[in-house]
Design a protein around this motif. Structure first.
Motif, short mmCIF file in Angstrom:
data_model
loop_
_atom_site.label_atom_id
_atom_site.label_comp_id
_atom_site.label_asym_id
_atom_site.label_seq_id
_atom_site.Cartn_x
_atom_site.Cartn_y
_atom_site.Cartn_z
N LEU A 169 0.84 -1.19 0.00
CA LEU A 169 0.00 0.00 0.00
C LEU A 169 0.87 1.24 0.00
O LEU A 169 2.00 1.22 0.51
CB LEU A 169 -0.92 0.01 1.22
N TYR A 170 0.35 2.31 -0.56
CA TYR A 170 1.06 3.59 -0.55
C TYR A 170 0.03 4.72 -0.71
O TYR A 170 -1.11 4.48 -1.10
CB TYR A 170 2.12 3.65 -1.65
N GLN A 171 0.46 5.93 -0.40
CA GLN A 171 -0.42 7.08 -0.54
C GLN A 171 -0.17 7.76 -1.87
O GLN A 171 0.97 7.95 -2.28
CB GLN A 171 -0.19 8.08 0.61
N ILE A 182 -5.33 6.05 -0.62
CA ILE A 182 -4.40 4.96 -0.36
C ILE A 182 -4.60 3.95 -1.48
O ILE A 182 -5.72 3.52 -1.75
CB ILE A 182 -4.63 4.31 1.02
N TRP A 231 -0.91 8.18 8.32
CA TRP A 231 -1.74 6.99 8.44
C TRP A 231 -0.84 5.79 8.67
O TRP A 231 0.34 5.81 8.36
CB TRP A 231 -2.61 6.78 7.20
#
Length: 134
Positions: free
Chosen positions: A53-55, A60, A90
Motif C-alpha cells: 500500500l502507498y499514498q 491509499i 496513516w
C-alpha cells in the motif's frame, strides 16, 4: 519476508514508489521495479504477504504482487481507500484491513469516524478518584 525493500524516490522528477531486492547494493538502478504510476509516498507492506500500500494524493492505493525467487511482479495499482480527508499521517493495522488516520482538527472534509478511541493515562489514579477506597 526480508527479501524486498519498498521505498519512495523522486529520481523520475516526482515521488514514486519502487521495490528492489533487499540485497541489491545501494544506489544501483538495476532490479528496481516501479510500483506507482501517478505519484506515491509512504509505502507500507500489508501483513497478508500479497499487497503493498502507498499514498497517492488523498488516496491509499494497493498493489497486489507475487514474489518468486529473484522476481518481483506487481499488478496494476487499485484504490484501497478513496479519501483520507486531509490526513497528515496513516498507518496500517496489523490485520491489514483497517488504517489509523491522523486528521487535523477542523479539517473541512474529514470523514465521519466509525469508531472512537479514548486513551487514558494513569488509569489507577483515575479509578481511585472515582471509587474511593474505604
Amino acid at each position: 519476508d526480508g527479501k524486498w525493500l519498498a521505498y519512495q524516490s523522486d529520481t523520475s522528477g516526482k515521488n514514486e514508489i519502487y521495490v528492489r531486492a533487499f540485497s541489491q547494493p545501494a544506489g544501483g538502478a538495476g532490479g528496481q521495479v516501479p510500483i506507482s504510476n501517478d505519484g506515491g509516498t509512504k509505502p507500507e507492506w500489508s501483513s497478508n504477504g500479497h499487497d503493498l500500500l502507498y499514498q497517492s494524493g488523498d488516496q491509499i492505493m494497493a498493489v497486489n504482487y507475487t514474489a518468486k525467487g529473484d522476481t518481483f511482479t506487481p499488478d496494476k495499482p487499485r484504490v484501497w481507500l478513496a479519501h483520507l480527508g486531509g490526513a497528515t499521517a496513516w498507518d496500517l493495522a496489523p490485520d491489514g484491513k483497517r488504517v489509523a488516520v491522523i486528521t487535523p482538527v477542523g479539517a473541512s472534509e474529514a470523514p465521519k469516524a466509525e469508531h472512537e478511541i479514548v486513551m487514558l493515562q494513569n488509569f489507577f489514579d483515575y479509578l481511585r478518584q472515582r471509587v474511593p477506597v474505604k
